[in-house]
Design a protein around this motif. Sequence first.
Motif, PDB file in Angstrom:
ATOM      1  N   ASN A 160       0.817  -1.215   0.000  1.00 53.02           N
ATOM      2  CA  ASN A 160       0.000   0.000   0.000  1.00 53.02           C
ATOM      3  C   ASN A 160       0.845   1.256   0.000  1.00 53.02           C
ATOM      4  N   MET A 161       2.027   1.226   0.628  1.00 52.06           N
ATOM      5  CA  MET A 161       2.916   2.385   0.566  1.00 52.06           C
ATOM      6  C   MET A 161       3.381   2.616  -0.865  1.00 52.06           C
ATOM      7  N   VAL A 162       3.663   1.540  -1.588  1.00 49.45           N
ATOM      8  CA  VAL A 162       4.062   1.666  -2.989  1.00 49.45           C
ATOM      9  C   VAL A 162       2.912   2.232  -3.820  1.00 49.45           C
ATOM     10  N   ILE A 163       1.691   1.718  -3.592  1.00 47.47           N
ATOM     11  CA  ILE A 163       0.523   2.200  -4.335  1.00 47.47           C
ATOM     12  C   ILE A 163       0.262   3.675  -4.041  1.00 47.47           C
ATOM     13  N   ALA A 164       0.307   4.053  -2.764  1.00 41.55           N
ATOM     14  CA  ALA A 164       0.085   5.454  -2.392  1.00 41.55           C
ATOM     15  C   ALA A 164       1.142   6.354  -3.029  1.00 41.55           C
ATOM     16  N   GLY A 165       2.378   5.887  -3.087  1.00 45.46           N
ATOM     17  CA  GLY A 165       3.443   6.664  -3.703  1.00 45.46           C
ATOM     18  C   GLY A 165       3.216   6.872  -5.190  1.00 45.46           C
ATOM     19  N   ARG A 166       2.776   5.833  -5.870  1.00 43.65           N
ATOM     20  CA  ARG A 166       2.527   5.952  -7.309  1.00 43.65           C
ATOM     21  C   ARG A 166       1.342   6.859  -7.607  1.00 43.65           C
ATOM     22  N   LEU A 167       0.297   6.775  -6.783  1.00 47.15           N
ATOM     23  CA  LEU A 167      -0.893   7.597  -7.010  1.00 47.15           C
ATOM     24  C   LEU A 167      -0.616   9.084  -6.763  1.00 47.15           C
ATOM     25  N   SER A 168       0.148   9.363  -5.714  1.00 44.90           N
ATOM     26  CA  SER A 168       0.355  10.752  -5.296  1.00 44.90           C
ATOM     27  C   SER A 168       1.610  11.379  -5.878  1.00 44.90           C
ATOM     28  N   GLY A 169       2.522  10.541  -6.350  1.00 47.25           N
ATOM     29  CA  GLY A 169       3.815  11.057  -6.776  1.00 47.25           C
ATOM     30  C   GLY A 169       4.724  11.375  -5.610  1.00 47.25           C
ATOM     31  N   VAL A 170       4.339  10.926  -4.414  1.00 45.74           N
ATOM     32  CA  VAL A 170       5.113  11.190  -3.200  1.00 45.74           C
ATOM     33  C   VAL A 170       5.942   9.956  -2.854  1.00 45.74           C
ATOM     34  N   ARG A 171       7.219  10.147  -2.688  1.00 43.72           N
ATOM     35  CA  ARG A 171       8.094   9.060  -2.263  1.00 43.72           C
ATOM     36  C   ARG A 171       8.325   9.162  -0.762  1.00 43.72           C
ATOM     37  N   ALA A 172       8.076   8.073  -0.074  1.00 45.88           N
ATOM     38  CA  ALA A 172       8.270   8.068   1.376  1.00 45.88           C
ATOM     39  C   ALA A 172       9.750   8.242   1.697  1.00 45.88           C
ATOM     40  N   ASP A 173      10.031   9.097   2.659  1.00 46.29           N
ATOM     41  CA  ASP A 173      11.400   9.314   3.118  1.00 46.29           C
ATOM     42  C   ASP A 173      11.776   8.159   4.055  1.00 46.29           C
ATOM     43  N   LEU A 174      12.318   7.077   3.481  1.00 47.07           N
ATOM     44  CA  LEU A 174      12.537   5.853   4.258  1.00 47.07           C
ATOM     45  C   LEU A 174      13.500   6.060   5.424  1.00 47.07           C
ATOM     46  N   GLN A 175      14.441   6.961   5.268  1.00 48.46           N
ATOM     47  CA  GLN A 175      15.372   7.201   6.367  1.00 48.46           C
ATOM     48  C   GLN A 175      14.633   7.734   7.589  1.00 48.46           C
ATOM     49  N   SER A 176      13.753   8.693   7.352  1.00 48.96           N
ATOM     50  CA  SER A 176      13.019   9.299   8.461  1.00 48.96           C
ATOM     51  C   SER A 176      11.833   8.450   8.886  1.00 48.96           C
ATOM     52  N   VAL A 177      11.187   7.802   7.923  1.00 49.88           N
ATOM     53  CA  VAL A 177       9.963   7.051   8.183  1.00 49.88           C
ATOM     54  C   VAL A 177      10.241   5.672   8.758  1.00 49.88           C
ATOM     55  N   LEU A 178      11.325   5.037   8.347  1.00 49.98           N
ATOM     56  CA  LEU A 178      11.553   3.636   8.709  1.00 49.98           C
ATOM     57  C   LEU A 178      12.828   3.422   9.511  1.00 49.98           C
ATOM     58  N   TRP A 179      13.974   3.789   8.915  1.00 54.69           N
ATOM     59  CA  TRP A 179      15.239   3.376   9.517  1.00 54.69           C
ATOM     60  C   TRP A 179      15.527   4.076  10.840  1.00 54.69           C
ATOM     61  N   LYS A 180      15.333   5.371  10.909  1.00 61.57           N
ATOM     62  CA  LYS A 180      15.613   6.081  12.158  1.00 61.57           C
ATOM     63  C   LYS A 180      14.710   5.623  13.307  1.00 61.57           C
ATOM     64  N   PRO A 181      13.372   5.491  13.096  1.00 58.09           N
ATOM     65  CA  PRO A 181      12.532   4.986  14.188  1.00 58.09           C
ATOM     66  C   PRO A 181      12.944   3.597  14.663  1.00 58.09           C
ATOM     67  N   LEU A 182      13.338   2.716  13.717  1.00 60.40           N
ATOM     68  CA  LEU A 182      13.753   1.369  14.111  1.00 60.40           C
ATOM     69  C   LEU A 182      15.056   1.401  14.914  1.00 60.40           C
ATOM     70  N   ILE A 183      15.988   2.240  14.493  1.00 59.67           N
ATOM     71  CA  ILE A 183      17.252   2.371  15.228  1.00 59.67           C
ATOM     72  C   ILE A 183      16.992   2.928  16.630  1.00 59.67           C
ATOM     73  N   ILE A 184      16.162   3.968  16.691  1.00 60.71           N
ATOM     74  CA  ILE A 184      15.827   4.566  17.985  1.00 60.71           C
ATOM     75  C   ILE A 184      15.163   3.532  18.890  1.00 60.71           C
ATOM     76  N   GLY A 185      14.233   2.778  18.336  1.00 62.34           N
ATOM     77  CA  GLY A 185      13.539   1.758  19.123  1.00 62.34           C
ATOM     78  C   GLY A 185      14.474   0.679  19.619  1.00 62.34           C
ATOM     79  N   ALA A 186      15.382   0.216  18.749  1.00 60.54           N
ATOM     80  CA  ALA A 186      16.312  -0.849  19.135  1.00 60.54           C
ATOM     81  C   ALA A 186      17.267  -0.381  20.233  1.00 60.54           C
ATOM     82  N   VAL A 187      17.822   0.816  20.062  1.00 60.97           N
ATOM     83  CA  VAL A 187      18.742   1.342  21.078  1.00 60.97           C
ATOM     84  C   VAL A 187      18.019   1.532  22.410  1.00 60.97           C
ATOM     85  N   ALA A 188      16.815   2.127  22.361  1.00 58.69           N
ATOM     86  CA  ALA A 188      16.037   2.352  23.590  1.00 58.69           C
ATOM     87  C   ALA A 188      15.705   1.024  24.262  1.00 58.69           C
ATOM     88  N   PHE A 189      15.388  -0.002  23.467  1.00 58.67           N
ATOM     89  CA  PHE A 189      15.032  -1.308  24.027  1.00 58.67           C
ATOM     90  C   PHE A 189      16.187  -1.896  24.832  1.00 58.67           C
TER      91      PHE A 189
END
Length: 566
Positions: A481-510
């Motif tokens: 659905n993220m891929v579909i939303a990106g194609r429909l809107s022309g918006v590319r998700a900022d994976l660094q901010s949207v995915l990788w940083k939250p996961l790193i923050i979560g892992a370190v905090a854990f």
Amino acid sequence: MTVICVAAKNKTNYFSSAALLLTTSVLVKVLGAVYKIPLTAFIGAVGRGYFATAYNLYMPLHVILMGSLPIALSRLVSRHNAVGDVTALSSLRKGALSVFTAVGAVGTGIILLAAMPYTRWIAGSPKSIYTVLVLAPSLLFACVAACQRSYFEGLLNMRPTAVSQILEAVCKLLFGLALAKWSLAYLLHQFSATGMILDRPFNTESEALSFIYPITSAAAMLGVTFGTLVSMVYTGVYTTLYRDRSLPRVSAGEGKRELLHFSFPIMVSCAVQSVFQFLDTATVQLALSRTNIAALKALYADSLQLATVPDGDLVTYIYGLFSASLDFKNLIPGITMALGVCAVPAVCREYESDNREHLTSLMNTVYRATALLSVGGGVLLALTAEPILRLFYGSAAPDLVAGCAEPVKYFALTVPVYAMASTAVFFVQALGKPERSIVPYIVSGLVRMVLNMVLVPRGELILNGAVIAGAIGYAVLAVMNMVIAGRLSGVRADLQSVLWKPLIIGAVAFFVCRFLFSTMTDRFGDVVNLLIEAAVFSVIFCILCLLLREVKLQEIISAFQRKKMA
């Protein structure tokens, strides 16, 4: 300059609405936990199995209706309001109520007709029929209330939604628990005094409880139905008092046709989701029923030592453990869903205005907020799963602490997947192409079904197999659905901010918090320890967000300034 100001106002209105709904969602989820958790302590895992069986029949229709019509109405109201089409708004307002009422009545009728065959021949739990029959009218009440709420949501007025949800949760809590506790006490008193319940004799307390739990579950469910009735009454009164009386009087026919035409693909998408959600839970139950009894007893020996469960109720009992674990797992995605609900009219406005810069900013901000909230909440729940279970179940139902601790912990670590999938689906709907989510729902559902049948019967996994299956299935749903939303809107998700940083923050905090918590003593008790652990985790998580610039201090200051100016 005007476009920029309008876009900024739209984004500010979105965050104001989202903040209200997030606050409400937290309160509603807390009230829901205060309701379900003591309820489970009253009726035990077997009684909770009856409760869950009723919801398994109710929720597919609820998802189809409540996941399609309100979203469609909200988006249409937002679209017409953006261009000042008051004639269309008036027609929609009048036509929507008759549509919502009709489909709610039909849905309630379907549940009533399906109650006996479903509970007897599909769920293998005929005693659940009382709970199903009590729950059925709430679908009609919920549909009528949703009609009133979603109209105002399209105008970015979330107050009726917030208040009605709180009223519903409070009524469910007060009346549901009171009725459950009273019915349990009354029927047990009958048994202890006469050895009979409702003129039926019973030889042992175990036999008596087997008869009592379905009645107590139905009594508790009556609180749910009453809560939806109160919510419907409130939204009706609010609409009467605060509707725009300047709207012209027009025929409701065009509004009905537009709503049905626009909501049909969303309804199909939700129907597919609902069917596979039903099949998901059904395959968990089926896989449990096909699991070797000795393996079930071995893996849940600690729980079974603390509860008297006949072999005939063993599968229902373990499914009750699974359902109780879902209460905790659903807390965080239920809260972050508010971001998606508010995003539908806001994203629709930016998309219709063809302002890609502001649409990109809004969508990535919602993705990022969803990721941070779900990662933070999930990690905290994983760290504190056992003490939370002890707090709620330690004295009343200690077997649930032993049986649910591991599934809750692993479910907690998977909640970001569920939250991101929900937000991505909302984006696809907001962009006017809900039918594009149908294939992802099918693929995700098939993945979950197959993995349930493969993993759950494995003696070393059982319920953990269902956790793994759900996480993989919803990860597929989120990505597609993220891929579909990106194609429909022309918006590319900022994976660094949207995915990788939250996961790193979560892992370190854990890992940091797990080390810190292991050094703490239990001398303060579970409640104080939980508060300390939550505070420590929140501070560490926020510091990491600032250090990795996932949240910028200037953004916080600017948000407060915009709010003050507004």
